[in-house]
Design an enzyme around this catalytic site. Structure first.
Site, PDB file in Angstrom:
ATOM      1  N   GLY A  13       0.876  -1.340   0.091  1.00 18.31           N
ATOM      2  CA  GLY A  13       0.143   0.454   0.378  1.00 18.31           C
ATOM      3  C   GLY A  13       0.588   1.190   0.343  1.00 18.31           C
ATOM      4  N   THR A  15       2.842   4.401  -2.983  1.00 16.04           N
ATOM      5  CA  THR A  15       2.461   4.987  -4.189  1.00 16.04           C
ATOM      6  C   THR A  15       1.873   4.174  -4.918  1.00 16.04           C
ATOM      7  OG1 THR A  15       3.731   6.724  -3.204  1.00 16.04           O
ATOM      8  CG2 THR A  15       3.003   6.848  -5.635  1.00 16.04           C
ATOM      9  N   LYS A  78       6.160  21.817 -10.283  1.00 14.09           N
ATOM     10  CA  LYS A  78       7.231  21.853 -10.475  1.00 14.09           C
ATOM     11  C   LYS A  78       7.583  21.772 -12.030  1.00 14.09           C
ATOM     12  CE  LYS A  78      10.721  17.897 -11.368  1.00 14.09           C
ATOM     13  NZ  LYS A  78      11.672  16.633 -11.124  1.00 14.09           N
ATOM     14  N   ILE A 340       7.593   6.984 -10.411  1.00 13.90           N
ATOM     15  CA  ILE A 340       6.120   6.843 -10.353  1.00 13.90           C
ATOM     16  C   ILE A 340       5.569   7.329 -12.059  1.00 13.90           C
ATOM     17  CG2 ILE A 340       4.384   8.846  -9.672  1.00 13.90           C
ATOM     18  CD1 ILE A 340       6.159   9.744  -6.887  1.00 13.90           C
TER      19      ILE A 340
HETATM   20  P1  FAD Z   1       6.768   0.688  -0.622  1.00 14.43           P
HETATM   21  O1  FAD Z   1       6.606   2.460  -0.543  1.00 14.43           O
HETATM   22  O2  FAD Z   1       7.926   0.255  -0.380  1.00 14.43           O
HETATM   23  O3  FAD Z   1       5.305  -0.194  -0.525  1.00 14.43           O
HETATM   24  C1  FAD Z   1       5.590  -1.136  -0.555  1.00 14.43           C
HETATM   25  C2  FAD Z   1       4.559  -1.603   0.181  1.00 14.43           C
HETATM   26  O4  FAD Z   1       4.419  -3.255   0.647  1.00 14.43           O
HETATM   27  C3  FAD Z   1       3.669  -0.748   1.703  1.00 14.43           C
HETATM   28  O5  FAD Z   1       2.459  -0.525   1.945  1.00 14.43           O
HETATM   29  C4  FAD Z   1       4.042  -1.995   2.421  1.00 14.43           C
HETATM   30  O6  FAD Z   1       3.789  -2.217   3.705  1.00 14.43           O
HETATM   31  C5  FAD Z   1       4.201  -3.202   2.209  1.00 14.43           C
HETATM   32  N1  FAD Z   1       4.875  -4.543   2.019  1.00 14.43           N
HETATM   33  C6  FAD Z   1       6.406  -4.830   2.108  1.00 14.43           C
HETATM   34  N2  FAD Z   1       6.464  -6.377   2.086  1.00 14.43           N
HETATM   35  C7  FAD Z   1       4.983  -6.870   3.081  1.00 14.43           C
HETATM   36  C8  FAD Z   1       4.777  -7.931   3.308  1.00 14.43           C
HETATM   37  N3  FAD Z   1       4.959  -8.852   4.094  1.00 14.43           N
HETATM   38  N4  FAD Z   1       2.961  -7.487   4.092  1.00 14.43           N
HETATM   39  C9  FAD Z   1       2.331  -7.108   3.782  1.00 14.43           C
HETATM   40  N5  FAD Z   1       2.479  -5.862   3.282  1.00 14.43           N
HETATM   41  C10 FAD Z   1       3.808  -5.505   2.821  1.00 14.43           C
HETATM   42  N6  FAD Z   1      10.049   8.314  -7.550  1.00 14.43           N
HETATM   43  C11 FAD Z   1       9.821   9.611  -8.078  1.00 14.43           C
HETATM   44  O7  FAD Z   1       9.025   9.235  -9.119  1.00 14.43           O
HETATM   45  N7  FAD Z   1      10.351  10.677  -7.846  1.00 14.43           N
HETATM   46  C12 FAD Z   1      11.062  10.681  -6.410  1.00 14.43           C
HETATM   47  O8  FAD Z   1      11.591  11.654  -6.881  1.00 14.43           O
HETATM   48  C13 FAD Z   1      12.008   9.538  -6.294  1.00 14.43           C
HETATM   49  N8  FAD Z   1      12.481   8.975  -5.257  1.00 14.43           N
HETATM   50  C14 FAD Z   1      13.014   8.503  -4.848  1.00 14.43           C
HETATM   51  C15 FAD Z   1      14.588   8.191  -4.376  1.00 14.43           C
HETATM   52  C16 FAD Z   1      14.881   7.315  -3.660  1.00 14.43           C
HETATM   53  C17 FAD Z   1      15.756   7.325  -2.744  1.00 14.43           C
HETATM   54  C18 FAD Z   1      13.966   5.983  -3.396  1.00 14.43           C
HETATM   55  C19 FAD Z   1      14.825   4.873  -3.187  1.00 14.43           C
HETATM   56  C20 FAD Z   1      13.358   5.587  -4.422  1.00 14.43           C
HETATM   57  C21 FAD Z   1      13.266   7.406  -5.106  1.00 14.43           C
HETATM   58  N9  FAD Z   1      11.620   6.889  -5.778  1.00 14.43           N
HETATM   59  C22 FAD Z   1      11.068   7.895  -6.717  1.00 14.43           C
HETATM   60  C23 FAD Z   1      10.784   5.816  -6.089  1.00 14.43           C
HETATM   61  C24 FAD Z   1       9.160   6.257  -5.240  1.00 14.43           C
HETATM   62  O9  FAD Z   1       9.904   5.911  -3.794  1.00 14.43           O
HETATM   63  C25 FAD Z   1       8.601   4.899  -5.690  1.00 14.43           C
HETATM   64  O10 FAD Z   1       8.677   4.612  -7.189  1.00 14.43           O
HETATM   65  C26 FAD Z   1       7.305   4.705  -4.773  1.00 14.43           C
HETATM   66  O11 FAD Z   1       7.337   5.596  -3.548  1.00 14.43           O
HETATM   67  C27 FAD Z   1       6.372   3.165  -5.055  1.00 14.43           C
HETATM   68  O12 FAD Z   1       7.165   2.916  -3.951  1.00 14.43           O
HETATM   69  P2  FAD Z   1       6.074   1.308  -4.116  1.00 14.43           P
HETATM   70  O13 FAD Z   1       4.857   1.784  -3.404  1.00 14.43           O
HETATM   71  O14 FAD Z   1       6.400   0.043  -5.126  1.00 14.43           O
HETATM   72  O15 FAD Z   1       7.243   0.859  -3.134  1.00 14.43           O
END
Ligand code: FAD
Length: 495
Positions: A13, A15, A78, A340
């Protein structure tokens, strides 16, 4: 009717999880029964606050109201990214989202500008870009006269996920809080259910892996490999920290290179997001932290957070009955704020190819092919910034300057250098102006330009260039200050 709906389970859950949930429920809601599972214990990555303009069209598609979204996420506008110290220490250039000057079907504007420069006039290429000049003047509006301004957003990542969660739940998405402990599969290898720590089993027909770097479904359970690109993009670590705002927010991101990495500064309405990206081979965590903390403009309001990653991509983003969206599908690095964007293109593609039944092997193959091309183009664009450096003040920059680069990028750079020709990439993301701004910004000045730019007599070219420059200057003069525009249009609802 409910029984005939395809049961979609979204694991994660952040982004990507909540954007997946809201996209699917808003566009295909009557056909799907959607459940999202997330763990409060793990939380989200908490970064990812800068975007590129494609997000606007995506938001429109899924019915997100701009003012509501911006107020809820303390967002700012931006207009591009200012790169400091990349070509050489003390250098600065801007990658703006705007169009530069006016192109003809035959020659790009930078070639007309090069002809003008060769004849001794024309000023700076920056003077021809409205978005760029507006950014530097700290001004913003959505349009001026008949011209729409091309922009993206900075927003609070946590607030964005909460905003999407509220909308998704209101639209019918079910949320399960819990730690996914077990993933069950049938004899064909398809996932059948997720079992949570409390013993509850969530069954589904189709699964979306949004578990971030953990890649629980696509990686751990389905065993799809990861293509490591760290030989191209060496960063493997970041430290993020939030600070108090000490000035009105500027309408652009700053990407400031250091001797062994770079630092972002992302202004929101009420705070600033900061972070340093580096390679642990070239910089220790302690030194990275010291560099970051020594280059903040405001007082820290959060504990610095350490993040680790491996740049690269999942070999297949779609395997069996599971698609990886977000960090589980790969990560390049945040330099051009493309992650994103990749979530939105993954979801667009998924919605267009949604597997409602039948054999989906070829569909998945096509999906994976498109994802690969997209990731490779973005990879090349990011490598360009590092490789094209003239810096020789550290082993980090020596590594990047002398590294082997993908053939596709070498080809692009060579043509630009020899002939001044630049083109839109295959997936249509980085436009000619983007490639030109970065290549010229980091020191490639083409040896030739298209002779179509010499067709106009000198006086005609001079007049045209003056008209275009004045148009930009006059338009910028009319624009309101960025912060005044925000105060009227989308003031933050809360912290
Ligand atoms: P996460 O936010 O890690 O979410 C993972 C989810 O999975 C969480 O809800 C967690 O609870 C759940 N989960 C994991 N394991 C389990 C489990 N066993 N049981 C239940 N739930 C679980 N993107 C941009 O577009 N612009 C930016 O400026 C940018 N800056 C960034 C800077 C850094 C240093 C990094 C590392 C990334 C950046 N990104 C950026 C990328 C961006 O942060 C991600 O693409 C975006 O936040 C999506 O992340 P996600 O939802 O895939 O993962």
């Amino acid at each position: 009717m409910t029984d005939s709906k395809t049961k979609v389970v979204i694991a994660g859950g952040g982004t990507s999880g909540w954007l997946s949930a809201y996209s699917l429920v808003s566009r295909l809601g009557s056909l799907l029964d959607i459940t999202l599972v997330e763990s409060d214990q793990i939380g989200t990555i908490g970064v990812g606050e800068a975007t590129i303009p494609t997000i606007r069209a995506y938001h429109q598609l899924i019915g997100i109201d701009e003012q509501e979204f911006m107020s809820a996420t303390q967002a700012t506008f931006k207009l591009g990214i200012q790169f400091e110290n990349w070509g050489q220490a003390e250098d600065s250039y801007f990658h703006s989202f705007g169009e530069i000057g006016q192109r003809s079907w035959m020659a790009e504007f930078h070639e007309f500008w090069m002809e003008a420069k060769a004849q001794g006039f024309g000023g700076s290429l920056e003077d021809y870009c409205l978005e760029l000049k507006a950014a530097k003047a700290n001004k913003f509006a959505k349009q001026t006269g008949k011209k729409n301004i091309n922009y993206a957003y900075h927003f609070n990542a946590t607030a964005y996920a909460t905003f999407l969660r509220t909308k998704s739940e209101m639209a019918g998405v079910k949320r399960e809080e819990g730690f996914i402990e077990q993933i069950s599969k049938d004899e064909t290898g398809n996932i059948t259910s997720l079992t949570l720590g409390n013993g509850k089993e969530i069954t589904g027909d189709f699964f979306i892996d949004c578990t971030g770097f953990r890649a629980l479904l696509i990686g751990e359970s389905l065993d799809v490999g990861y293509q490591d690109w760290s030989h191209y993009l060496a960063a493997d670590s970041a430290i993020a920290v939030q600070t108090k705002a000490v000035e009105e927010p500027i309408p652009y991101t700053k990407a400031m290179a250091h001797s062994a990495g770079w630092q972002w500064r992302i202004p929101l309405q009420n705070r600033v997001g900061n972070g340093i990206v580096y390679s642990s081979k070239f910089l220790s965590d302690d030194d990275a932290r010291t560099t970051l903390m020594g280059n903040l403009t405001g007082e820290p309001i959060s504990e610095p957070r350490q993040l680790r990653f491996t740049t690269g991509r999942r070999e297949k983003a779609w395997h069996k009955n599971c698609v990886a969206v977000g960090l589980s599908s790969g990560f390049l690095e945040p330099l051009e704020s493309t992650s994103i964007h990749l979530v939105t293109t993954a979801l667009l593609r998924l919605m267009k190819m949604f597997p409602f039944g039948g054999n989906t092997v070829l569909l998945a193959k096509q999906y994976n092919h498109e994802v690969k091309l997209e990731a490779e183009t973005i990879r090349d664009f990011i490598i360009l910034h590092y490789h094209l450096t003239e810096r020789d003040d550290s082993p980090f920059w020596d590594h990047y300057r002398s590294m082997e680069i993908p053939e596709s990028l070498a080809h692009r750079m060579a043509i630009f250098k020899e002939n001044g020709y630049a083109w839109l990439d295959d997936i249509g993301l980085f436009r000619v102006d983007s490639w030109v701004q970065v290549m010229m910004g980091q020191g490639i000045m083409p040896e030739q330009h298209h002779k179509g730019s010499c067709v106009l007599p000198t006086e005609g070219l001079k007049e045209q260039m003056t008209v275009l420059r004045n148009r930009v200057a006059n338009a910028v003069a009319q624009l309101p200050q960025h912060s005044d525009f925000i105060k009227k249009y989308c003031p933050a609802k809360s912290d």
